[in-house]
Design a protein around this motif. Structure first.
Motif, PDB file in Angstrom:
ATOM      1  N   PRO A  53     -26.425  57.640  76.791  1.00  9.42           N
ATOM      2  CA  PRO A  53     -27.648  58.022  76.074  1.00  9.42           C
ATOM      3  C   PRO A  53     -28.852  57.306  76.680  1.00  9.42           C
ATOM      4  O   PRO A  53     -28.788  56.120  77.007  1.00  9.42           O
ATOM      5  N   GLY A  54     -29.924  58.033  76.816  1.00  7.08           N
ATOM      6  CA  GLY A  54     -31.151  57.442  77.351  1.00  7.08           C
ATOM      7  C   GLY A  54     -31.226  57.520  78.862  1.00  7.08           C
ATOM      8  O   GLY A  54     -32.306  57.520  79.429  1.00  7.08           O
ATOM      9  N   VAL A  55     -30.070  57.584  79.512  1.00  5.62           N
ATOM     10  CA  VAL A  55     -30.068  57.687  80.977  1.00  5.62           C
ATOM     11  C   VAL A  55     -29.815  59.136  81.360  1.00  5.62           C
ATOM     12  O   VAL A  55     -30.589  59.738  82.102  1.00  5.62           O
ATOM     13  N   GLY A  72     -26.139  62.266  64.341  1.00  4.72           N
ATOM     14  CA  GLY A  72     -25.812  63.200  65.418  1.00  4.72           C
ATOM     15  C   GLY A  72     -25.630  62.467  66.741  1.00  4.72           C
ATOM     16  O   GLY A  72     -25.344  61.271  66.766  1.00  4.72           O
ATOM     17  N   PHE A  73     -25.835  63.169  67.843  1.00  3.40           N
ATOM     18  CA  PHE A  73     -25.663  62.543  69.161  1.00  3.40           C
ATOM     19  C   PHE A  73     -26.591  61.334  69.312  1.00  3.40           C
ATOM     20  O   PHE A  73     -27.717  61.340  68.830  1.00  3.40           O
ATOM     21  N   HIS A  74     -26.102  60.331  70.034  1.00  9.33           N
ATOM     22  CA  HIS A  74     -26.848  59.073  70.157  1.00  9.33           C
ATOM     23  C   HIS A  74     -28.087  59.205  71.037  1.00  9.33           C
ATOM     24  O   HIS A  74     -28.147  60.042  71.940  1.00  9.33           O
ATOM     25  N   LYS A  75     -29.018  58.303  70.778  1.00  6.08           N
ATOM     26  CA  LYS A  75     -30.176  58.091  71.657  1.00  6.08           C
ATOM     27  C   LYS A  75     -30.217  56.602  71.953  1.00  6.08           C
ATOM     28  O   LYS A  75     -29.833  55.796  71.124  1.00  6.08           O
ATOM     29  N   ASN A  76     -30.705  56.248  73.118  1.00  2.00           N
ATOM     30  CA  ASN A  76     -30.847  54.820  73.404  1.00  2.00           C
ATOM     31  C   ASN A  76     -32.129  54.597  74.189  1.00  2.00           C
ATOM     32  O   ASN A  76     -32.386  55.266  75.184  1.00  2.00           O
ATOM     33  N   ASP A  77     -32.941  53.670  73.689  1.00  2.00           N
ATOM     34  CA  ASP A  77     -34.143  53.279  74.411  1.00  2.00           C
ATOM     35  C   ASP A  77     -33.696  52.266  75.465  1.00  2.00           C
ATOM     36  O   ASP A  77     -33.557  51.076  75.178  1.00  2.00           O
ATOM     37  N   THR A  87     -30.872  44.979  69.421  1.00  4.00           N
ATOM     38  CA  THR A  87     -32.285  45.194  69.760  1.00  4.00           C
ATOM     39  C   THR A  87     -32.887  46.375  69.023  1.00  4.00           C
ATOM     40  O   THR A  87     -34.063  46.692  69.234  1.00  4.00           O
ATOM     41  N   ASN A  88     -32.096  47.054  68.208  1.00  3.10           N
ATOM     42  CA  ASN A  88     -32.536  48.306  67.575  1.00  3.10           C
ATOM     43  C   ASN A  88     -32.841  49.385  68.619  1.00  3.10           C
ATOM     44  O   ASN A  88     -33.590  50.316  68.332  1.00  3.10           O
ATOM     45  N   SER A  89     -32.304  49.248  69.809  1.00  2.00           N
ATOM     46  CA  SER A  89     -32.586  50.290  70.813  1.00  2.00           C
ATOM     47  C   SER A  89     -31.745  51.534  70.554  1.00  2.00           C
ATOM     48  O   SER A  89     -32.153  52.643  70.851  1.00  2.00           O
ATOM     49  N   LEU A  90     -30.573  51.329  69.980  1.00  2.00           N
ATOM     50  CA  LEU A  90     -29.641  52.446  69.789  1.00  2.00           C
ATOM     51  C   LEU A  90     -29.928  53.135  68.469  1.00  2.00           C
ATOM     52  O   LEU A  90     -30.134  52.486  67.452  1.00  2.00           O
ATOM     53  N   SER A  91     -29.938  54.453  68.498  1.00  2.00           N
ATOM     54  CA  SER A  91     -30.110  55.223  67.264  1.00  2.00           C
ATOM     55  C   SER A  91     -29.396  56.541  67.471  1.00  2.00           C
ATOM     56  O   SER A  91     -28.749  56.756  68.495  1.00  2.00           O
ATOM     57  N   LYS A 123     -31.077  64.333  77.551  1.00  2.00           N
ATOM     58  CA  LYS A 123     -30.559  65.346  76.639  1.00  2.00           C
ATOM     59  C   LYS A 123     -31.720  65.942  75.852  1.00  2.00           C
ATOM     60  O   LYS A 123     -32.752  65.287  75.659  1.00  2.00           O
ATOM     61  N   SER A 124     -31.494  67.155  75.340  1.00  2.00           N
ATOM     62  CA  SER A 124     -32.590  67.858  74.655  1.00  2.00           C
ATOM     63  C   SER A 124     -33.030  67.137  73.392  1.00  2.00           C
ATOM     64  O   SER A 124     -34.127  67.315  72.907  1.00  2.00           O
ATOM     65  N   TRP A 125     -32.140  66.316  72.836  1.00  2.00           N
ATOM     66  CA  TRP A 125     -32.478  65.651  71.564  1.00  2.00           C
ATOM     67  C   TRP A 125     -33.093  64.257  71.756  1.00  2.00           C
ATOM     68  O   TRP A 125     -33.339  63.560  70.788  1.00  2.00           O
ATOM     69  N   ASP A 126     -33.340  63.882  73.015  1.00  2.00           N
ATOM     70  CA  ASP A 126     -33.851  62.524  73.246  1.00  2.00           C
ATOM     71  C   ASP A 126     -35.143  62.253  72.481  1.00  2.00           C
ATOM     72  O   ASP A 126     -35.424  61.118  72.115  1.00  2.00           O
TER      73      ASP A 126
END
Ligand code: SF4
Ligand code: SF4
Ligand code: SF4
Lengths: 397, 600
Positions: B124-126, B39-44, B101-105, B129-132
């Motif tokens: 993403p991450g900045v 789904g939508f991306h997340k990024n640490d 870095t495995n930061s992106l998921s 978003k509700s799915w973070d």
């Protein structure tokens, strides 16, 4: 084509149109005897965006021409500009209904050209998704034949069950339609916990569907009247046209890549693809119904034999600059429609020089369909087309 | 014929009227995506280093690397973060799998309704978003699933037993196959280039190795570094400590790859490959003081620009600290000569055994030349000044190393303690260990430092290799006094060192006086840093120089002092290390060229 039935009300029109000395049809549209009719590209009876230009006399087709060009996305060309790994999201779109054969062929081609061995676990998982792809496709196609005669109920059942298979695809691969699961070297994940159990629950529902569709469609007087003795494939056409898969098997020719050129773990599975010796719409639908039963059985065999765990991917060169030496190969797999092949040429760079798809629909929907529609009733056009299981995206890639 | 069954059996479908409908009433009944859903991306974003590898792999060009407020560009972090355009993204997750870095998921969220199409481009991450916080969603598969190698190609080394009694170079260098295997792992992110003091074109020369185009590789090296054989062996490789691949695996062996290129080319082909056969002189002359890395680098780049360069060197041979500070087992003399001889072949002249100040003055150089560059290095040892440190058997590492190079006899005791935790300390420890092995057949050298093991400034491999060769490294101790009995050194008293810096960041070691140790020794070597000798700068010149912090002379970004004809660089300004010297020399060459062009 005469039918010995009380429903047959077509007069014999075989004297139209007249032929010239060389046997060519003489169609004079101004003679008021013929009408041009376009079926598609927007038409509920057409699978995808393709159109048929029909010349009819009364309700009989005397000429047919398949027109494509509504769906051309240039995928083969696009892949020549992409690194091998980047071709995966592109190649899957060449066949929307069964994207997995594209993934498999491309990965297998890259592996062959680079000399990479795929771990056993990944081979089982690849076999599994290829059979799941067949299953979800047949769940639409088998009842879909009824749909071409306005028997829409089976289609509803099939679509529901197909969605349950897509649920399982989603669990295993992260995607419902475009799975992006098979990549060079292996696959992208092991079976999730409880997957086998949920698979079996779904397969049980499909077992029921198999019986229900038998009662609804195959033991149905109307369906039989419409489907029997219509759209016949003559055995001598098989090699003449290059007909493959169920269309060939129904005419008595055993054509199945899984048996003819075994790949993945098919040699460890017990299955016997059906052949028939009379290929009309009814028998082709029936053969696909048998294929559906066989696919369910194959998935059960895979679920029983698949190793518990193992490596899912062999180490590969860095995908960002994976160069493949000059070479070529032809990779094939058996899609639900028959032999699905990729001719691949590498030129030593990190991008393919050429990837050409040899899909069953190119033959089935163009040369074969045009031939079969002659003298058919326009009401049977959609039925004949669907009975060949044509897939326009794969013709126009 | 039509049978009765064929008329009746379709009616069995009526049983469906009593079944429950299967359609989900969305959004009344929510249906979350599967655990692996793409789904939508997340990024640490604290883990992400802005390497841009995700942008590279995206076949849809859905990713743009953009600056983000609050994230600074620093060593190992470009300061950029991926912004994703969901009008282009096809949710393939290749970006996730390739992320260094495995930061992106990805989250398992697939529904999002918005009336403004621009909102579907976000970072993403900045952009919150509700799915973070969704746990579920696609992550890179584990284990043994990688898009590039995480392990270094193996490097051949002499076994410790072969090397502990000899000064032969012990790193064998990569074969072509090993080098290409190693080069394959690079993702061409350029994070290393930003950190390298000389900003070497690392991904470019690594690509040249992959393409087996050694000549191109050499050209890339010489664009920023005229001492590749040397740096390919002893560079402090700051690049490797930031290499993106180091986040999940072992960083690229950038240094060994550089050495591989230089090792492949014979000296006689350099001029042709580097197109330096017909350099045109511009008639201007530059004097360079010190034939160390910064002086040689300045001379090389000035020669390319047509300047006639003369280097004044105090010692009998060129190389400075590279020759007189670094032991031969790490950097063989013939490799130093290879790099230097090429520079000399461009017409650079070196006058050896010349002391500026006494043999010829800086003022004289000013008169005779259009500009002067000084890169005189840090050649003075520093003492701990603890009790006993003035004993004759207490030495400075830098002097011992110089004597070893000069071939002079040095005192090697049976039991030695080295004070210091940097690379020079390791160099003297390992050199003395070898000499002990040769002289006594066994090694009894111990090195101790204020810093604890994890904070030791020496390269990790130096510590490991020193131990392999039989030396003892016992870090985390502060030297208190050297015990002298009957005029003989008996050993070193230390106490546990708790911290090195105080709250203000000033150097102010704190010790636990209850935790003491005594290291027995009949010889002590101090290796706690070096100082500079600027005695050659006469008082009248000094008076006109602006001074900067920590007693250093102030220079601008071209290493020009407040006297426009005088440029300073290398360890006396920055570092200490070879690569800073090279970078300084290169930049000073540009500065000298600018200055002399403006002067006309
Ligand atoms: S998921 Fe695929 S298409 Fe989307 S940003 Fe990542 S690499 Fe690009
Ligand atoms: S690959 Fe990963 S670490 Fe690099 S920029 Fe993309 S998200 Fe950040
Ligand atoms: S060496 Fe490392 S940091 Fe440098 S470009 Fe390659 S992967 Fe990136």
């Amino acid at each position: 084509m005469m039918k010995n039935s009380i429903f047959n009300i077509s007069p014999d029109r075989s004297k139209y149109p007249e032929k010239d000395a060389e046997g060519n049809l003489m169609v004079d549209l101004d003679s008021q005897k013929y009408v041009k009719l376009w079926q598609g590209p927007q038409h509920p009876g057409v699978t995808g965006n393709m159109s048929l230009e029909l010349t009819i006399s009364g309700d009989e087709i005397i000429q047919a021409k398949t027109h494509v060009g509504y769906l051309h996305r240039g995928f083969e060309k696009l892949m020549e500009r992409r690194k091998y790994i980047q071709c995966f999201p592109t190649c899957i779109r060449m066949c929307v209904a069964e994207p997995d054969y594209n993934e498999y062929n491309l990965a297998a081609g890259i592996e062959e050209l680079s000399g990479i061995e795929v771990p056993e676990m990944a081979q089982w998982l690849r076999t599994l998704v290829l059979e799941m792809a067949r299953l979800q496709s047949l769940l639409r196609v088998v009842p879909g034949q009824g749909g071409t005669f306005a028997l829409g109920l089976g289609v509803q059942w099939g679509v529901y069950l197909r969605d349950l298979i897509l649920d399982l695809f989603e669990e295993l691969t992260g995607g419902r339609v475009y799975h992006m699961y098979i990549l060079p070297g292996g696959v992208r994940g092991l079976l999730p916990d409880g997957f086998k159990k949920r698979m079996e629950e779904t397969l049980k529902k499909i077992d029921e569907f198999v019986v229900n569709i038998d009662n609804l469609m195959f033991s149905n007087a109307v369906f039989k009247q419409r489907a029997k003795d219509v759209g016949i494939i003559q055995p001598e056409w098989i090699d003449q046209f290059g007909i493959v898969g169920p269309n060939a098997r129904s005419a008595g020719f055993m054509r199945d890549v899984r048996k003819d050129y075994p790949y993945l773990v098919y040699d460890q599975l017990d299955f016997e693809p059906m052949t028939m010796n009379y290929s009309d719409i009814y028998n082709r639908a029936r053969l696909r119904w048998h294929d559906l039963i066989m696919t369910v059985d194959l998935i059960r065999q895979i679920m029983a034999k698949i190793p518990e765990t193992g490596d899912i991917k062999a180490p590969t060169p860095n995908v960002l600059h994976w160069k493949i030496p000059r070479n070529e190969t032809y990779i094939r797999s058996e899609s639900s429609r028959g032999e699905y092949g990729f001719y691949m040429v590498s030129d030593g760079t990190d991008k393919p020089r050429r990837i050409n798809l040899r899909g069953p629909s190119y033959v089935h929907a163009i040369s074969l369909l045009e031939h079969m529609l002659i003298n058919a009733n326009i009401a049977d056009t959609a039925a004949i087309m669907v009975s060949l299981q044509t897939c326009p995206p794969e013709i126009e890639r | 014929m039509t049978s009765l069954k064929d008329i009746l059996s379709p009616f069995t479908a009526w049983k469906n009227v009593i079944l429950e409908p299967v359609t989900i009433k969305d959004p009344i009944n929510d249906r979350p995506g599967a655990a692996r859903y793409r789904g939508f991306h997340k990024n640490d974003i604290t883990k992400c280093i802005g390497c841009g590898t995700c942008e590279d792999i995206c076949e849809n060009e859905a990713i743009d690397m953009v600056p983000v407020e609050g994230i600074e560009t620093k060593d190992g972090d470009s300061g950029l973060r991926p912004k994703i355009d969901y009008g282009r993204c096809c949710w393939c997750a290749l970006c996730v799998d390739v992320c260094t870095t495995n930061s992106l998921s990805m989250s398992n969220e697939y529904k999002w309704i918005d009336t403004d199409p621009d909102n579907f481009r976000f970072i993403p991450g900045v952009d919150k978003k509700s799915w973070d916080d969704n746990e579920a969603g696609w992550k890179k598969p584990e284990p043994n699933y990688e898009f590039y190698g995480l392990k270094r190609a193996e490097m051949g080394e002499l076994h410790p037993e072969e090397r502990d009694h000899s000064f032969i170079e012990f790193i064998k260098g990569y074969s072509k196959q090993q080098a290409q295997e190693e080069a394959d792992r690079c993702v061409e992110c350029g994070i290393c280039t930003a950190t390298c003091p000389a900003h070497m074109g690392i991904p470019d020369y690594i690509r040249a190795i992959r393409n087996d185009d050694i000549e191109e590789g050499l050209r890339v090296l010489y664009e920023t570094n005229p001492l590749p054989e040397i740096c390919g062996r002893i560079c402090t490789h700051k690049c490797e400590s930031v290499c993106s691949i180091g986040h999940k695996g072992e960083p690229l062996s950038i240094r060994w790859l550089k050495r591989y290129i230089a090792d492949q080319v014979e000296s006689e082909h350099y001029k042709k490959i580097l197109e330096t056969e017909n350099l045109v002189k511009n008639g201007k002359k530059v004097a360079i003081i010190g034939a160390g890395p910064s002086g040689l680098s300045a001379a090389y780049y000035l020669s390319l620009l047509g300047y006639e360069c003369t280097i004044f060197e105090k010692l009998p041979e060129a190389g400075g600290m590279m020759r007189y500070g670094i032991p031969e087992y790490r950097l063989p003399y013939d490799q130093i000569d290879k790099d230097i001889n090429y520079i000399l072949s461009l017409g650079v002249e070196i006058r050896y055994n010349v002391n500026i100040g006494s043999d010829i003055t800086l003022d004289q150089l000013h008169l005779d030349y259009d500009a002067v560059f000084a890169g005189t290095g840090l050649h003075l040892g520093r003492s701990t000044r603890i009790d006993g440190s003035d004993h004759e058997n207490v030495y400075q590492s830098i002097e011992l190393l110089r004597k070893i190079t000069l071939g002079e006899e040095i005192h090697v005791a049976e039991k030695i303690v080295v004070i210091g935790g940097g690379n020079v300390a390791m160099d003297i420890t390992r050199s003395l260990a070898r000499l002990q092995k040769i002289k006594y057949g066994k090694v009894q050298t111990l090195a101790t430092s204020l810093e604890t093991e994890d904070k030791m400034p020496a390269d990790r491999e130096e510590v490991v290799e020193a131990r392999e060769e039989g030396a003892i490294i016992d870090p985390g101790w502060a030297p208190q006094s050297i015990e002298i009995v009957d005029g003989k050194v008996k050993g070193l008293h230390v106490t546990q060192c708790l911290s090195l810096f105080d709250a203000t960041g000033a150097f102010n070691p704190q010790c636990n006086l209850d935790n003491k140790k005594f290291f027995e020794a009949d010889m002590v070597v101090e290796s706690i840093g070096q100082g500079m000798d600027l005695g050659y700068i006469s008082e009248n010149i000094k008076d006109n120089l602006t001074m900067g912090p920590r007693g250093r002379i102030q220079v601008d970004k071209y290493f020009q002092t407040s006297l426009p004809w005088l440029f300073l660089g290398g360890d006396i300004i920055q570092g200490p290390d070879v690569i800073h010297g090279i970078a300084n020399g290169h930049q000073a060459a540009r500065g000298i060229d600018n200055y002399l062009n403006a002067k006309g």
